[in-house]
Design a protein around this motif. Structure first.
Motif, PDB file in Angstrom:
ATOM      1  N   ILE A  32       0.837  -1.205   0.000  1.00 18.65           N
ATOM      2  CA  ILE A  32       0.000   0.000   0.000  1.00 18.65           C
ATOM      3  C   ILE A  32       0.867   1.248   0.000  1.00 18.65           C
ATOM      4  O   ILE A  32       0.613   2.217  -0.731  1.00 18.65           O
ATOM      5  CB  ILE A  32      -0.950  -0.019   1.217  1.00 18.65           C
ATOM      6  CG1 ILE A  32      -1.991  -1.130   1.057  1.00 18.65           C
ATOM      7  CG2 ILE A  32      -1.635   1.334   1.388  1.00 18.65           C
ATOM      8  CD1 ILE A  32      -2.870  -1.324   2.276  1.00 18.65           C
ATOM      9  N   ASN A  36       0.978   4.105  -2.848  1.00 17.33           N
ATOM     10  CA  ASN A  36       0.700   5.501  -2.512  1.00 17.33           C
ATOM     11  C   ASN A  36       1.830   6.411  -2.969  1.00 17.33           C
ATOM     12  O   ASN A  36       1.609   7.509  -3.498  1.00 17.33           O
ATOM     13  CB  ASN A  36       0.491   5.650  -1.009  1.00 17.33           C
ATOM     14  CG  ASN A  36      -0.845   5.067  -0.549  1.00 17.33           C
ATOM     15  OD1 ASN A  36      -1.745   4.848  -1.360  1.00 17.33           O
ATOM     16  ND2 ASN A  36      -0.975   4.821   0.745  1.00 17.33           N
ATOM     17  N   ARG A 189      -4.547   5.061  -0.189  1.00 19.24           N
ATOM     18  CA  ARG A 189      -5.102   3.926   0.564  1.00 19.24           C
ATOM     19  C   ARG A 189      -4.559   3.956   1.988  1.00 19.24           C
ATOM     20  O   ARG A 189      -3.390   4.222   2.229  1.00 19.24           O
ATOM     21  CB  ARG A 189      -4.727   2.610  -0.108  1.00 19.24           C
ATOM     22  CG  ARG A 189      -5.363   2.398  -1.475  1.00 19.24           C
ATOM     23  CD  ARG A 189      -4.875   1.097  -2.074  1.00 19.24           C
ATOM     24  NE  ARG A 189      -5.147  -0.039  -1.187  1.00 19.24           N
ATOM     25  CZ  ARG A 189      -4.659  -1.253  -1.373  1.00 19.24           C
ATOM     26  NH1 ARG A 189      -3.845  -1.476  -2.408  1.00 19.24           N
ATOM     27  NH2 ARG A 189      -4.952  -2.234  -0.543  1.00 19.24           N
TER      28      ARG A 189
END
Length: 232
Positions: A32, A36, A189
């Motif tokens: 994640i 990002n 996220r």
């Protein structure tokens, strides 16, 4: 009662399950975070590109506006010079025509004076003077006609100069800037949480099930060993 081995295996199973869950959480959060960072970098690049595009459009508009201003100024200067030349030429022709008419009037008066000074009388004198007047009138008419033609030609040249001026100005059109919209900000996220109480409880239940599933086999193995005399 369960023996120590099933309990140990259940605890180990529960611990292994928790470690696996934590490892999976770390791996997922790492993925994640990577996504990002990549999304933010792509957004930053799009912002820079949009800014560069807008700057280029603004510069192009400034250059075109300057070119339009220069073209307009030069067209106006040329037009004013052409009009001045046309007016000067017309004034010169008017002055020349006036000079010719004055000379013709002077010649007529001289001829008339000569006739009157000669002392002659009668129809011959009247006819001669009338002929001089007709010649003078014909000359004045021709001079005025030529001057009128010159004036009409000057007006036509002025209209032609105005058309050329308008064409030069219209040849440069304003630059229409292209619009570049701001890029959409990425939706970052959020990181996932660890196993937590539910994860630990689930791991504990899984360990308990493992211990319970192993216990019958361990009891049977223990009886078999006693039967075989391994325990005296």
């Amino acid at each position: 009662m369960c023996g120590p081995i099933p309990i140990v295996m259940g605890v180990l199973s529960a611990g292994l399950s928790i470690m696996q869950q934590q490892a999976a959480t770390r791996a997922q959060n790492a993925q994640i975070e990577f996504e990002n960072i990549a999304a933010q970098q792509q957004y930053d690049q799009q912002v820079l590109q949009t800014t560069a595009n807008r700057t280029a459009e603004q510069q192009q508009k400034v250059l075109q506006d300057d070119l339009i201003a220069q073209t307009t100024d030069l067209a106006n200067m040329d037009f004013e010079n052409q009009i001045a030349q046309i007016n000067l030429g017309l004034m010169q022709e008017q002055e020349a025509a006036g000079q010719q008419k004055r000379e013709a009037q002077k010649e007529f008066l001289e001829q008339r004076g000569e006739v009157l000074a000669s002392g002659r009388v009668g129809n011959t004198v009247s006819t001669l003077l009338a002929d001089y007047r007709r010649q003078k009138a014909a000359f004045d008419y021709a001079t005025d006609q030529n001057l009128a033609f010159s004036g009409a030609q000057a007006q036509q040249e002025k209209r032609s100069s105005a058309t050329q001026r308008a064409g030069r100005i219209a040849s440069q059109q304003p630059y229409l800037e292209r619009t570049y919209l701001d890029p959409l900000k990425p939706m970052m996220r959020g990181k996932v949480k660890g196993p937590g109480a539910i994860g630990f409880l689930s791991a504990g239940l899984g360990g308990a099930q493992t211990g319970l599933s192993v216990y019958p086999g361990m009891k049977q193995l223990e009886k078999q060993l006693e039967t075989d005399g391994f325990f005296g």
